[in-house]
Design a protein around this motif. Sequence first.
Motif, PDB file in Angstrom:
ATOM      1  N   HIS A  42       5.037   9.126 -15.648  1.00  0.00           N
ATOM      2  CA  HIS A  42       5.943   8.228 -14.947  1.00  0.00           C
ATOM      3  C   HIS A  42       5.256   7.731 -13.691  1.00  0.00           C
ATOM      4  O   HIS A  42       4.409   8.397 -13.110  1.00  0.00           O
ATOM      5  CB  HIS A  42       7.337   8.824 -14.700  1.00  0.00           C
ATOM      6  N   SER A  43       5.618   6.512 -13.337  1.00  0.00           N
ATOM      7  CA  SER A  43       4.984   5.810 -12.232  1.00  0.00           C
ATOM      8  C   SER A  43       5.569   6.262 -10.916  1.00  0.00           C
ATOM      9  O   SER A  43       6.778   6.408 -10.781  1.00  0.00           O
ATOM     10  CB  SER A  43       5.197   4.307 -12.422  1.00  0.00           C
ATOM     11  N   ARG A  44       4.703   6.477  -9.935  1.00  0.00           N
ATOM     12  CA  ARG A  44       5.195   6.835  -8.608  1.00  0.00           C
ATOM     13  C   ARG A  44       4.924   5.748  -7.584  1.00  0.00           C
ATOM     14  O   ARG A  44       5.186   5.935  -6.402  1.00  0.00           O
ATOM     15  CB  ARG A  44       4.615   8.164  -8.156  1.00  0.00           C
ATOM     16  N   ALA A  45       4.409   4.597  -8.032  1.00  0.00           N
ATOM     17  CA  ALA A  45       4.152   3.482  -7.118  1.00  0.00           C
ATOM     18  C   ALA A  45       4.241   2.170  -7.884  1.00  0.00           C
ATOM     19  O   ALA A  45       4.017   2.116  -9.078  1.00  0.00           O
ATOM     20  CB  ALA A  45       2.763   3.623  -6.493  1.00  0.00           C
ATOM     21  N   GLY A  46       4.594   1.130  -7.165  1.00  0.00           N
ATOM     22  CA  GLY A  46       4.660  -0.204  -7.763  1.00  0.00           C
ATOM     23  C   GLY A  46       6.068  -0.584  -8.177  1.00  0.00           C
ATOM     24  O   GLY A  46       7.032   0.143  -7.971  1.00  0.00           O
ATOM     25  N   ARG A  47       6.167  -1.754  -8.790  1.00  0.00           N
ATOM     26  CA  ARG A  47       7.470  -2.257  -9.246  1.00  0.00           C
ATOM     27  C   ARG A  47       8.103  -1.377 -10.303  1.00  0.00           C
ATOM     28  O   ARG A  47       9.316  -1.364 -10.471  1.00  0.00           O
ATOM     29  CB  ARG A  47       7.305  -3.648  -9.855  1.00  0.00           C
TER      30      ARG A  47
END
Length: 89
Positions: free
Chosen positions: A11-16
Amino acid sequence: MEGVALGQIVHSRAGRDKDRYFIVVGIIDENYVLISDGDLRKIDNPKKKKIKHLVFHNRFAEDIAERLRNKKNISDADLRKSLQSMGLL
């Protein structure tokens, strides 16, 4: 690049796309991977993402990983189904 594998859940922790779950569909080098979820990011246009902006989980979409290793076609529905079966979408 240790600990990164095709079909791994991240899972992404930065960005859109922060806090969204994805599946690793390609490994570019020690700094970048290609991720897709079949919804926001389609398999035909995966997101190139820095590894340091991702959280890697010890969960894998084994069916997706197997198809990626064997160079078989994967649909967006397959990605969504894998994420939904894990309760991540």
